[in-house]
Design a protein around this motif. Structure first.
Motif, PDB file in Angstrom:
ATOM      1  N   TYR A 128      24.763  39.156 -39.853  1.00 43.61           N
ATOM      2  CA  TYR A 128      25.108  39.024 -41.267  1.00 43.61           C
ATOM      3  C   TYR A 128      24.889  40.341 -42.011  1.00 43.61           C
ATOM      4  O   TYR A 128      25.742  40.774 -42.790  1.00 43.61           O
ATOM      5  CB  TYR A 128      24.285  37.914 -41.905  1.00 43.61           C
ATOM      6  N   GLN A 175      27.519  42.817 -41.181  1.00 40.39           N
ATOM      7  CA  GLN A 175      28.803  42.553 -41.834  1.00 40.39           C
ATOM      8  C   GLN A 175      28.906  43.267 -43.182  1.00 40.39           C
ATOM      9  O   GLN A 175      30.001  43.496 -43.683  1.00 40.39           O
ATOM     10  CB  GLN A 175      28.985  41.039 -42.029  1.00 40.39           C
ATOM     11  N   TYR A 185      24.519  34.016 -44.574  1.00 40.66           N
ATOM     12  CA  TYR A 185      24.438  34.046 -43.114  1.00 40.66           C
ATOM     13  C   TYR A 185      25.819  34.339 -42.553  1.00 40.66           C
ATOM     14  O   TYR A 185      26.832  34.254 -43.263  1.00 40.66           O
ATOM     15  CB  TYR A 185      23.853  32.751 -42.552  1.00 40.66           C
ATOM     16  N   SER A 186      25.876  34.682 -41.293  1.00 35.49           N
ATOM     17  CA  SER A 186      27.066  35.329 -40.728  1.00 35.49           C
ATOM     18  C   SER A 186      28.295  34.437 -40.676  1.00 35.49           C
ATOM     19  O   SER A 186      29.418  34.926 -40.666  1.00 35.49           O
ATOM     20  CB  SER A 186      26.759  35.848 -39.318  1.00 35.49           C
ATOM     21  N   CYS A 206      30.200  33.177 -48.369  1.00 41.09           N
ATOM     22  CA  CYS A 206      29.582  34.507 -48.267  1.00 41.09           C
ATOM     23  C   CYS A 206      30.658  35.550 -47.985  1.00 41.09           C
ATOM     24  O   CYS A 206      30.650  36.649 -48.564  1.00 41.09           O
ATOM     25  CB  CYS A 206      28.531  34.526 -47.163  1.00 41.09           C
ATOM     26  N   ASP A 252      19.411  37.827 -44.507  1.00 39.90           N
ATOM     27  CA  ASP A 252      20.033  36.833 -43.621  1.00 39.90           C
ATOM     28  C   ASP A 252      19.116  35.622 -43.603  1.00 39.90           C
ATOM     29  O   ASP A 252      17.981  35.699 -43.144  1.00 39.90           O
ATOM     30  CB  ASP A 252      20.185  37.430 -42.217  1.00 39.90           C
ATOM     31  N   ASP A 311      31.818  30.519 -36.847  1.00 43.18           N
ATOM     32  CA  ASP A 311      32.295  30.711 -38.213  1.00 43.18           C
ATOM     33  C   ASP A 311      33.358  29.688 -38.596  1.00 43.18           C
ATOM     34  O   ASP A 311      34.083  29.160 -37.745  1.00 43.18           O
ATOM     35  CB  ASP A 311      32.876  32.120 -38.341  1.00 43.18           C
ATOM     36  N   ASP A 358      28.196  33.688 -33.775  1.00 45.04           N
ATOM     37  CA  ASP A 358      26.904  34.326 -34.015  1.00 45.04           C
ATOM     38  C   ASP A 358      26.028  34.068 -32.792  1.00 45.04           C
ATOM     39  O   ASP A 358      25.596  32.941 -32.547  1.00 45.04           O
ATOM     40  CB  ASP A 358      26.249  33.752 -35.270  1.00 45.04           C
TER      41      ASP A 358
END
Length: 692
Positions: free
Chosen positions: A15, A18, A50-51, A56, A83, A319, A419
């Motif tokens: 995260y 990114q 978070y990723s 987000c 994160d 995701d 992730d």
């Protein structure tokens, strides 16, 4: 133009990485950031996500890549990116602040706070520009700058009062001994919020809440209440039919945006898969419904293929987005389907899965159809076959072939981001689920997969002091573990012991619980803090009482203490569990359905549990037959222990008093701290197990 990275480029969190090329001058959570804020007299802009979080991603593209936003943040704030999966202890504190200030929460979480880490503003996603009654980030940042300059004392006072209040609520008020009447109250609360039409509980958005089902199954078993079982079976069937389930690749999305479970939010989290595997496995155990068994088997295949590290351990999440669009990996136009399937396959498949030319998927962002289709069943396939008077064998074969073709086609698409972080706590939930499921359903490899995950954590994620690291990423274990990591993993080890009878897992659980008591236990008010006593970067240490989509660390630790007391006959554990029950009972009475996992632990305390000790050669056919008998009957409160017959078990010396009678494998049943004489007659064992 070459992009210049910010400080996050040196992090290993997916995260944070990114955001490593945002023009925002991000800091990770660090003393360096707070020192800069103090020296420059600036407020902290804290952003937590978070990723695999869809909104987000949206906020990053709209705002954190925007040069004007970056200019305002860099000039007037010190910006910190966290994160929430890497630092759930930080996230938990500031999510409380958001809920107190706004009445809601979620990710991305946006906090503005003083350099002393005390919050005075909170929100979730903030759009770039103002509109429709919601302030935009550009206007918001300018207003915060003005407030910080002109109303400083009011800001400091408000942040101090909020922080003091948040800290105070984590000191539970001790109550008298819990009474048994709380258990029916828990059931009645669930019954009052049950959606009798679609299954599940409460309004949309609807989460599966597997903890509800685990409690209801135990309530049904103990109190013979058919309504409890009906709520479970209806809900599990409905969510299995809905779009919240991935009908091609298996696994469940995070939640449904509608009442009927059709329109999902497309993330797949490992903790959801774990708890739903457990719920479906236990529901199958109770009902023998084939759909539940098939669901567990399919989910295990998905976990093994898509979310398992080659050396053991489970990845965190998949995701919601791919190709910059939420859910695009899972959606189909009718034309796409027509290119892949034959005419016969299309005829049956489109009818079964509600495929329409105009699309059946409502885009959550605008509430409109966009010619995309999501796979879901309006009614059970068997019911549709009967209504249409179709040939069952032909239809099932045709639809199976169609599903295979579509999954092959989908595999050619760009996959959503995976992730690959391994988190101890969420791995503990999956270990517990697979270990329990392997006893209920003969799934080839499930027990081995659970053992490999436990061994990975024990080999790669233990600290030199005997504790645990929280996170494994990029071949590195780091970040001190929180309570959830210890509690969930201990539970996983306890379940794994009962599936394998390897005493080393039970010994590890015992040692980790003693470490947890040493570093997390509140000696004054009882219960466990979320963070260890050596964690010094937080504004205060908090406790989490409430069960959400995952149980709280305190709820699971409470169960762990009860089980370890039963396994080791250690009344020190009993004392601690009783202290916890008294400390949290007022919370349980006030918010019953927010403490259902804690309620599952109370069932043991109220006498609804038993232990059985198996004495004999574990490899013998006779012993295996007895274990199969024990695992066949649905007794979720029954604990299994194994006492070897040939060599004394030095690791569990209290089991040395149990031995085979007349050379035959023997069972000893214990309940309420009393054990009955051993029995080794198969028919007597069958009859005794049925009346537990």
């Amino acid at each position: 133009m070459t992009k210049v990275p910010n400080r996050l480029i040196h992090e290993i969190s997916p995260y944070l990485l990114q955001h490593a090329y945002n023009p925002v001058d991000w800091f990770p959570w660090s003393e360096e950031a707070f020192q800069k804020a103090r020296e420059e007299d600036k407020p902290i802009f804290l952003s937590i996500g978070y990723s695999t979080c869809h909104w987000c991603h949206v906020m990053e593209k709209e705002s954190f890549l925007n040069e004007e936003v970056a200019r305002l943040l860099n000039q007037n704030f010190v910006s910190i990116k966290v994160d929430r999966e890497e630092r759930p202890d930080i996230d938990s504190i500031y999510m409380d602040a958001c809920q107190f200030l706004t009445g809601g929460g979620g990710w991305p979480l946006t906090i503005v706070m003083t350099p002393e880490k005390k919050p005075f503003f909170a929100d979730t996603y903030i759009p770039l520009t103002s509109g429709f009654g919601k302030i935009g980030l550009l206007e918001f940042l300018s207003k915060i700058k003005e407030v910080w300059s002109s109303q400083r004392q009011d800001v400091l006072k408000a942040s101090e009062e909020l922080t003091t209040f948040m800290e105070s609520i984590h000191k539970p008020t001790p109550s008298p001994e819990p009474d048994k009447e709380i258990i029916p109250e828990l059931f009645n609360e669930l019954r009052n919020t049950f959606d009798s039409l679609h299954g599940g509980f409460g309004p949309a958005p609807k989460f599966p809440f597997p903890i509800n089902h685990l409690f209801l199954l135990r309530y049904w078993k103990i109190f013979h209440e058919p309504t409890a079982l009906n709520m479970v079976t209806k809900t599990l069937k409905k969510i299995r039919m809905g779009g919240v389930y991935d009908h091609l690749g298996s696994g469940f999305h995070r939640y449904a945006t509608d009442l009927a479970w059709r329109v999902p939010h497309f993330e797949k989290m490992i903790y959801d898969q774990a708890l739903l595997i457990l719920a479906y496995a236990e529901a199958y155990h109770a009902t023998q419904e084939p759909l539940f068994k098939n669901t567990v088997e399919d989910m295990y295949g998905f976990i093994l293929n898509d979310m398992t590290h080659p050396e053991g351990g489970f990845y965190t999440a998949i995701d919601a987005d791919s190709d910059g669009e939420e859910g695009s990996y899972y959606l189909w136009t009718q034309k796409e389907i027509q290119k892949i399937l034959s005419d016969d396959e299309i005829a049956y498949f489109n009818e079964a899965y509600s495929i329409r030319p105009e699309g059946n998927y409502f885009d959550a962002s605008n509430g409109k159809k966009n010619q995309k289709n999501l796979l879901f069943l309006d009614k059970p396939l068997q019911t549709l076959i009967e209504e249409k008077e179709w040939d069952k064998d032909i239809v099932l074969k045709t639809i199976t072939n169609a599903l295979k073709k579509l999954i092959e086609a989908r595999n050619q698409r760009n996959h959503p981001f995976l992730d690959t972080t391994i988190l101890v706590g969420w791995n503990g939930l999956m270990i517990a689920a697979l270990a329990r499921a392997s006893r209920i359903i003969s799934i080839p490899g499930a027990q081995k997969t659970a053992s490999a995950a436990a061994d990975f954590i024990l080999n790669h994620m233990k600290t030199p002091e005997g504790g645990l690291w929280h996170r494994y990423q990029a071949n590195q274990a780091d970040v001190p573990a929180i309570l959830d990591d210890y509690a969930f993993f201990i539970w996983g080890l306890i379940e794994l012991y009962q599936a394998t009878f390897k005493s080393s897992y039970l010994i590890e659980a015992d040692q980790l619980m003693r470490y947890t008591l040493e570093h997390f236990w509140d000696k004054d008010y009882h219960g466990f803090y979320l963070s260890a006593d050596f964690t010094d970067s937080l504004p205060f240490r908090k406790k989490e009482f409430y069960d959400g989509v995952t149980p709280s660390g305190n709820s699971v630790a409470f169960l762990d203490l009860i089980l370890l007391n039963r396994f080791f006959s250690d009344f020190f554990y009993q004392q601690k569990s009783k202290e916890m029950a008294k400390a949290f009972f007022n919370n349980l009475k006030t918010y019953p359905t927010a403490h259902l996992f804690f309620g599952m632990g109370l069932l043991y305390e109220f006498g609804h549990g038993a232990e059985v000790i198996i004495a004999g050669d574990l490899q013998s056919k006779a012993t295996q037959e007895i274990i199969e008998i024990l695992n066949h009957e649905y007794h979720p409160q029954l604990l299994l222990l194994y006492a070897p017959s040939s060599v004394q078990e030095k690791n569990l010396p209290h089991l040395n008093f149990y031995y085979p009678i007349d050379g035959k494998p023997t069972l000893y049943f214990c309940q309420n701290y009393q054990c009955q004489p051993g029995i080794n007659d198969i028919e007597k064992i069958k009859n005794r197990v049925k009346i537990l």
